[in-house]
Motif scaffolding. Structure first.
Motif, PDB file in Angstrom:
ATOM      1  N   ASP A 146      75.180 -42.176   9.197  1.00 43.27           N
ATOM      2  CA  ASP A 146      76.329 -41.396   9.667  1.00 43.27           C
ATOM      3  C   ASP A 146      77.384 -42.247  10.368  1.00 43.27           C
ATOM      4  O   ASP A 146      78.375 -41.714  10.872  1.00 43.27           O
ATOM      5  CB  ASP A 146      75.873 -40.249  10.582  1.00 43.27           C
ATOM      6  CG  ASP A 146      75.249 -40.744  11.894  1.00 43.27           C
ATOM      7  OD1 ASP A 146      75.272 -41.953  12.180  1.00 43.27           O
ATOM      8  OD2 ASP A 146      74.726 -39.887  12.646  1.00 43.27           O
ATOM      9  N   GLY A 147      77.163 -43.557  10.394  1.00 48.54           N
ATOM     10  CA  GLY A 147      78.140 -44.473  10.979  1.00 48.54           C
ATOM     11  C   GLY A 147      77.929 -44.757  12.438  1.00 48.54           C
ATOM     12  O   GLY A 147      78.549 -45.696  12.976  1.00 48.54           O
ATOM     13  N   SER A 148      77.081 -43.994  13.127  1.00 47.49           N
ATOM     14  CA  SER A 148      76.857 -44.215  14.551  1.00 47.49           C
ATOM     15  C   SER A 148      76.109 -45.522  14.772  1.00 47.49           C
ATOM     16  O   SER A 148      75.298 -45.946  13.940  1.00 47.49           O
ATOM     17  CB  SER A 148      76.094 -43.048  15.167  1.00 47.49           C
ATOM     18  OG  SER A 148      74.835 -42.893  14.541  1.00 47.49           O
ATOM     19  N   ILE A 149      76.365 -46.143  15.905  1.00 50.50           N
ATOM     20  CA  ILE A 149      75.864 -47.491  16.187  1.00 50.50           C
ATOM     21  C   ILE A 149      75.131 -47.503  17.516  1.00 50.50           C
ATOM     22  O   ILE A 149      75.556 -46.861  18.487  1.00 50.50           O
ATOM     23  CB  ILE A 149      77.029 -48.506  16.213  1.00 50.50           C
ATOM     24  CG1 ILE A 149      77.615 -48.671  14.798  1.00 50.50           C
ATOM     25  CG2 ILE A 149      76.584 -49.858  16.761  1.00 50.50           C
ATOM     26  CD1 ILE A 149      78.855 -49.532  14.752  1.00 50.50           C
ATOM     27  N   ALA A 150      74.021 -48.233  17.563  1.00 47.45           N
ATOM     28  CA  ALA A 150      73.311 -48.516  18.809  1.00 47.45           C
ATOM     29  C   ALA A 150      73.349 -50.018  19.054  1.00 47.45           C
ATOM     30  O   ALA A 150      73.377 -50.813  18.107  1.00 47.45           O
ATOM     31  CB  ALA A 150      71.868 -48.028  18.744  1.00 47.45           C
TER      32      ALA A 150
END
Length: 266
Positions: A60-64
């Motif tokens: 979903d494109g989210s980054i950690a």
């Protein structure tokens, strides 16, 4: 230690505190060959291996972020940290098991935003890495020194996206321009075209020899490979005498570096 404000902070310990500092000069993109979320990537780094990247990205494109960008992470072999203290920032991105699928539009948007932040915060120059040590942006298989035994990561589809969409997007967002050379910029005179044709043939012969050495795996291959790589470098340097523009030279250097990495990985 620097943390990207748009990422979820999921700090890996003890690595975050125990590994040495770096001065970030490169951003290297990976595919993890698993359809994992950023949370699952964190768990894998924490529980199953002594390797890690600075960032992980979901479909979903989210980054950690797992480690600060001024601390060494171990996903890039010789680029992790060099004797001069420079090193690469790395991101593992969700993919299918064969890392053959393209990045999703959401992943591309997230990668561009992160790439812009790295340029603004750390001064990573807006160019594709021309060598394994050259500051800039790249993908895992771009240079052999970034992988212990050769790799196809992040896969053909994503390499194409990197060159056509992701890296130009980073440049466009950071500067309001694009990296795509105009047709006039890439036009060659007849004399330039003839010289490039000859140099291309000579470099191709050298690549063929290098591939045979890698295949034979003989004990003295290291010395012979160094000689051939040196000869390739000399031929590439000869391109400077053709009167090419900087954009043309950079494009040719990118193509040579990409092909050389593939040969050395064979």
């Amino acid at each position: 230690m620097a943390w990207y404000p748009a990422a979820r902070k999921m700090e890996l310990q003890p690595e975050s505190d125990s590994q040495p500092a770096i001065r970030p000069t490169q951003f290297i993109l990976h595919s993890i060959a698993a359809p994992w979320t950023k949370e699952r990537i964190f768990e894998y780094w924490r529980d199953s291996t002594n390797l890690e990247s600075h960032f992980g990205q979901s479909y979903d494109g989210s980054i950690a972020q797992f480690i600060g960008t001024e601390t060494r992470a171990d996903a890039n072999y010789l680029a992790n940290r060099r004797p001069d203290g420079t090193g690469a920032v790395s991101i593992e991105t969700a993919s299918n098991l064969q890392h053959t699928d393209p990045w999703t539009p959401e992943q591309i948007e997230g990668l561009i935003r992160l790439g812009v932040w790295l340029h603004q915060h750390h001064g990573i120059p807006l160019r594709i890495c021309r060598s394994a040590d050259d500051p800039g942006y790249g993908y895992h298989r771009l240079h052999a020194a970034w992988s212990t035994g050769g790799t196809a990561c992040p896969g053909d589809a994503r390499v194409q996206q990197f060159r056509d969409v992701v890296f130009p997007g980073i440049v466009a967002a950071a500067t309001g321009t694009t990296t795509a050379p105009s047709e006039d910029d890439m036009a060659l005179t007849k004399e330039q075209d003839e010289k490039l044709t000859y140099l291309h043939w000579k470099i191709q012969r050298l690549y063929d020899n290098l591939g045979m050495l890698a295949w034979r795996r003989k004990a003295d291959d290291g010395r012979e490979m160094s000689q051939i790589v040196g000869a390739i470098d000399a031929r590439v340097q000869a391109l400077e005498t053709t009167g090419l523009t900087d954009a043309q030279m950079n494009r040719i250097a990118d193509l040579v570096a990409d092909k050389l990495a593939h040969r050395l990985a064979e």
